[in-house]
Design a protein around this motif. Structure first.
Motif, PDB file in Angstrom:
ATOM      1  N   THR A 117       0.871  -1.160  -0.006  1.00 36.61           N
ATOM      2  CA  THR A 117       0.084   0.134  -0.265  1.00 36.61           C
ATOM      3  C   THR A 117       0.961   1.354   0.074  1.00 36.61           C
ATOM      4  OG1 THR A 117      -1.669  -1.286   1.207  1.00 36.61           O
ATOM      5  CG2 THR A 117      -1.790   1.240   1.302  1.00 36.61           C
ATOM      6  N   ALA A 118       1.991   1.339   1.042  1.00 38.09           N
ATOM      7  CA  ALA A 118       2.567   2.261   0.749  1.00 38.09           C
ATOM      8  C   ALA A 118       3.390   2.647  -0.492  1.00 38.09           C
ATOM      9  CB  ALA A 118       3.686   2.418   2.015  1.00 38.09           C
ATOM     10  N   ALA A 119       3.994   1.525  -0.991  1.00 39.64           N
ATOM     11  CA  ALA A 119       4.581   1.661  -2.322  1.00 39.64           C
ATOM     12  C   ALA A 119       3.725   2.347  -3.481  1.00 39.64           C
ATOM     13  CB  ALA A 119       5.212   0.389  -2.488  1.00 39.64           C
ATOM     14  N   LEU A 120       2.542   1.764  -3.537  1.00 40.80           N
ATOM     15  CA  LEU A 120       1.714   2.047  -4.550  1.00 40.80           C
ATOM     16  C   LEU A 120       1.195   3.803  -4.339  1.00 40.80           C
ATOM     17  CD1 LEU A 120      -0.580  -1.083  -5.002  1.00 40.80           C
ATOM     18  CD2 LEU A 120       1.297  -0.347  -6.557  1.00 40.80           C
ATOM     19  N   ALA A 121       1.054   4.054  -3.105  1.00 44.32           N
ATOM     20  CA  ALA A 121       0.501   5.377  -2.851  1.00 44.32           C
ATOM     21  C   ALA A 121       1.722   6.106  -3.036  1.00 44.32           C
ATOM     22  CB  ALA A 121       0.207   5.433  -1.323  1.00 44.32           C
ATOM     23  N   THR A 122       2.878   5.933  -2.919  1.00 48.23           N
ATOM     24  CA  THR A 122       4.128   6.816  -3.357  1.00 48.23           C
ATOM     25  C   THR A 122       3.987   6.856  -4.605  1.00 48.23           C
ATOM     26  OG1 THR A 122       5.392   5.884  -1.253  1.00 48.23           O
ATOM     27  CG2 THR A 122       6.380   6.879  -2.810  1.00 48.23           C
ATOM     28  N   MET A 123       4.086   5.895  -5.475  1.00 43.90           N
ATOM     29  CA  MET A 123       4.157   5.980  -6.988  1.00 43.90           C
ATOM     30  C   MET A 123       2.774   6.827  -7.480  1.00 43.90           C
ATOM     31  SD  MET A 123       4.633   1.968  -7.773  1.00 43.90           S
ATOM     32  CE  MET A 123       4.239   2.252  -9.583  1.00 43.90           C
ATOM     33  N   ASN A 124       1.550   6.477  -6.849  1.00 43.35           N
ATOM     34  CA  ASN A 124       0.595   7.509  -7.217  1.00 43.35           C
ATOM     35  C   ASN A 124       0.854   9.057  -6.963  1.00 43.35           C
ATOM     36  OD1 ASN A 124      -2.604   7.351  -8.127  1.00 43.35           O
ATOM     37  ND2 ASN A 124      -2.370   8.812  -6.308  1.00 43.35           N
ATOM     38  N   GLY A 125       1.352   9.198  -5.544  1.00 39.90           N
ATOM     39  CA  GLY A 125       1.572  10.504  -5.502  1.00 39.90           C
ATOM     40  C   GLY A 125       2.692  11.155  -6.448  1.00 39.90           C
ATOM     41  N   ALA A 126       3.732  10.440  -6.605  1.00 40.89           N
ATOM     42  CA  ALA A 126       4.880  10.667  -7.470  1.00 40.89           C
ATOM     43  C   ALA A 126       4.106  11.194  -8.773  1.00 40.89           C
ATOM     44  CB  ALA A 126       6.163   9.991  -7.515  1.00 40.89           C
ATOM     45  N   GLY A 127       3.452  10.253  -9.344  1.00 42.03           N
ATOM     46  CA  GLY A 127       2.818  10.656 -10.678  1.00 42.03           C
ATOM     47  C   GLY A 127       2.037  11.615 -10.705  1.00 42.03           C
ATOM     48  N   THR A 128       1.010  11.754  -9.730  1.00 41.33           N
ATOM     49  CA  THR A 128       0.165  13.059  -9.612  1.00 41.33           C
ATOM     50  C   THR A 128       0.972  14.545  -9.362  1.00 41.33           C
ATOM     51  OG1 THR A 128      -1.279  11.793  -8.531  1.00 41.33           O
ATOM     52  CG2 THR A 128      -1.646  14.363  -8.365  1.00 41.33           C
ATOM     53  N   MET A 129       2.171  14.340  -8.644  1.00 41.79           N
ATOM     54  CA  MET A 129       2.916  15.401  -8.496  1.00 41.79           C
ATOM     55  C   MET A 129       3.782  16.026  -9.748  1.00 41.79           C
ATOM     56  SD  MET A 129       6.217  16.080  -5.714  1.00 41.79           S
ATOM     57  CE  MET A 129       7.121  17.532  -5.969  1.00 41.79           C
ATOM     58  N   LEU A 130       4.121  15.128 -10.637  1.00 41.31           N
ATOM     59  CA  LEU A 130       4.632  15.115 -11.852  1.00 41.31           C
ATOM     60  C   LEU A 130       3.941  15.782 -12.766  1.00 41.31           C
ATOM     61  CD1 LEU A 130       7.077  14.993 -13.854  1.00 41.31           C
ATOM     62  CD2 LEU A 130       6.389  12.714 -14.325  1.00 41.31           C
ATOM     63  N   VAL A 131       2.742  15.353 -12.974  1.00 38.89           N
ATOM     64  CA  VAL A 131       1.734  15.781 -13.771  1.00 38.89           C
ATOM     65  C   VAL A 131       1.227  17.249 -13.367  1.00 38.89           C
ATOM     66  CG1 VAL A 131      -0.715  15.741 -14.667  1.00 38.89           C
ATOM     67  CG2 VAL A 131       0.562  13.638 -14.448  1.00 38.89           C
ATOM     68  N   ALA A 132       1.131  17.533 -12.157  1.00 42.45           N
ATOM     69  CA  ALA A 132       0.688  18.861 -11.522  1.00 42.45           C
ATOM     70  C   ALA A 132       1.792  19.932 -11.611  1.00 42.45           C
ATOM     71  CB  ALA A 132       0.413  18.752 -10.061  1.00 42.45           C
ATOM     72  N   PHE A 133       2.931  19.200 -11.783  1.00 49.32           N
ATOM     73  CA  PHE A 133       4.266  20.202 -11.876  1.00 49.32           C
ATOM     74  C   PHE A 133       4.206  20.623 -13.401  1.00 49.32           C
ATOM     75  CE2 PHE A 133       8.681  20.748 -13.041  1.00 49.32           C
ATOM     76  CZ  PHE A 133       9.336  21.637 -12.089  1.00 49.32           C
TER      77      PHE A 133
END
Length: 453
Positions: A117-133
């Motif tokens: 769960t932590a790994a997938l949440a981190t991946m999702n957060g990183a992807g969302t952060m990249l798109v938002a950036f």
């Protein structure tokens, strides 16, 4: 909203589910997932069409792709990891907003290991952060915006957006998961306590049945001792009265008077016993009312609530203290009654006479009484001897009789429980009992009871 893990479906109420249709156990669970999947499909179709217009792809193809992506949310209860991975995969296309939120919540609330769960949440957060950036940087660099791009500001804003879209569903899912486990733990503990209460109730019922059986045996023994001896003597005197009625009227009159006295004594003892038995239900009811109710404080709940096992009440003369039961000082009167019935019997005492306790004295008295009754029944005309011995740590009694003189005994019924009752009485005090024929053709009964202290 109730969700489950990939392997333990939920019944919609927070507990383990029952087998149902596919991975849904209730209609409302299927309806909820279908509604969420429909909303996600519409949203993803719109976002897919928008992304297709920006990239030059056919709008219908983008909308169809988004529709299929959003419909994946229908599988969230069975494969939450796959739903989150699909959300991460389509995040560069800026679609699947609802899919990501619900998927992260479902994943965190499921039984999937927390490291996954932590790994997938981190991946999702990183992807969302990249798109938002990229979106923020593109917006700030647009000529019409009139603003200069600030890399730190864009990074901070992107991180806040990623955190806002990732942390809340994950934390909510973890809370629901912890709460569900707590509820399951409490339910298991309650089930365990219920099983323990059932076992205790069963044991209480077993003890109650044993107590009832013991009391029935005790009542039968007391009735036998109180009634059988007196009635046996009355039958013997009645036979003697019939034999001498015409020959010796004065002796017949004395026998009749003695017969009446014995009948009155039997009735008196019988009334005393019945009086004790009548007081038992009231005492038992008071004892039950004084006990706390089983089953969580609900009066009368549980199989053992109707009967509270405890020390069994003692019935009959043997149960009392003081003057309620016969004592060893009354052995002389008992022997005289048998002698008056025509038996040649004598009483001998060895050692210094001393109090032995009301229960022990009543037991010794009943043993002698039953032994003399058996002589009347089975050895008419035989001579008997009663020997009472006071020893340092015990009291012993020996009743012997010689062979019958051949005269026909009175027709006295015998239930065959006299020796058994004597043995039970003596064994209850930790003593020893023996009975059997003698070499001279007679019979002997001996009992030894240790004294307290």
């Amino acid at each position: 909203m109730s969700t489950t893990g990939a392997h333990v479906p939920d019944d919609g109420a927070g507990g383990p589910s029952r087998p149902g249709w596919w991975w849904w156990t209730r209609r409302r669970g299927f309806a909820l997932d279908a509604a969420l999947a429909a909303v996600s499909a519409v949203e993803s179709a719109f976002e897919g069409a928008t992304f297709a217009q920006k990239t030059g792809i056919a709008t219908s193809a983008g909308a169809l792709f988004g529709l299929l992506v959003g419909a994946v949310l229908l599988l969230r209860r069975r494969w939450p990891v796959a739903v989150v991975l699909v959300g991460i995969a389509v995040s560069p296309a800026q679609m699947g907003f609802a899919l990501s939120l619900v998927g992260l919540y479902t994943l965190a609330a499921s039984d999937v290991p927390r490291r996954i769960t932590a790994a997938l949440a981190t991946m999702n957060g990183a992807g969302t952060m990249l798109v938002a950036f990229l979106n923020f940087e593109d917006s700030l660099r647009h000529p019409d915006s009139g603003r200069a791009a600030s890399l730190p500001l864009v990074f901070i804003m992107s991180a806040l957006v990623a955190l806002g879209l990732t942390a809340p569903p994950v934390l909510l899912g973890l809370y629901v998961r912890a709460r569900r486990r707590l509820v399951e733990s409490l339910r298991e503990r309650a089930d365990g306590l219920e099983r323990e209460l059932e076992l205790l109730a069963e044991k209480a019922l077993e003890r109650a049945e044993r107590a009832r059986s013991d009391e029935r045996t005790r009542i039968a023994r007391e009735m036998h001792d109180v009634v059988a001896h007196r009635v046996s003597l009355m039958v013997v005197h009645a036979a003697a009265l019939k034999a001498v009625a015409l020959k010796d009227p004065s002796k017949a009159s004395a026998s009749a008077e003695l017969l009446g006295d014995m009948g009155r004594q039997a009735l008196t003892e019988l009334r005393q016993m019945l009086g004790v038995l009548r007081t038992v239900p009231e005492a038992a009811a008071a004892a039950v009312a004084a006990l706390p109710a089983a089953g969580g404080g609900r009066p009368g709940s549980g199989p053992g609530a109707e009967y509270a096992p405890g020390p069994a009440p003692a019935y009959g003369p043997e149960s009392g203290d003081g003057d309620e039961g016969p004592c060893l000082a009354q052995l002389a009167e008992l022997v005289e009654e048998s002698a008056a019935a025509g038996m040649g019997v004598e009483l001998a005492v060895e050692g210094e006479s001393r109090p032995c306790g009301p229960r022990i004295e009543a037991t010794v008295y009943r043993v002698v009484q039953e032994a003399l009754t058996n002589v009347h029944k089975h050895a008419a005309g035989a001579k008997a001897k009663v020997l009472l011995a006071y020893r340092e740590a015990e009291v012993a009694v020996l009743v012997t009789n010689g062979p019958s003189d051949g005269s026909a005994p009175a027709a006295l019924p015998s239930g065959g429980h006299g020796l058994v009752g004597m043995r039970e009485r003596v064994s209850a005090h930790g003593g020893g009992f023996a009975a059997g024929p003698t070499t001279e053709g007679g019979f002997r009964v001996s009992a030894m009871i240790p004294l307290p202290g």
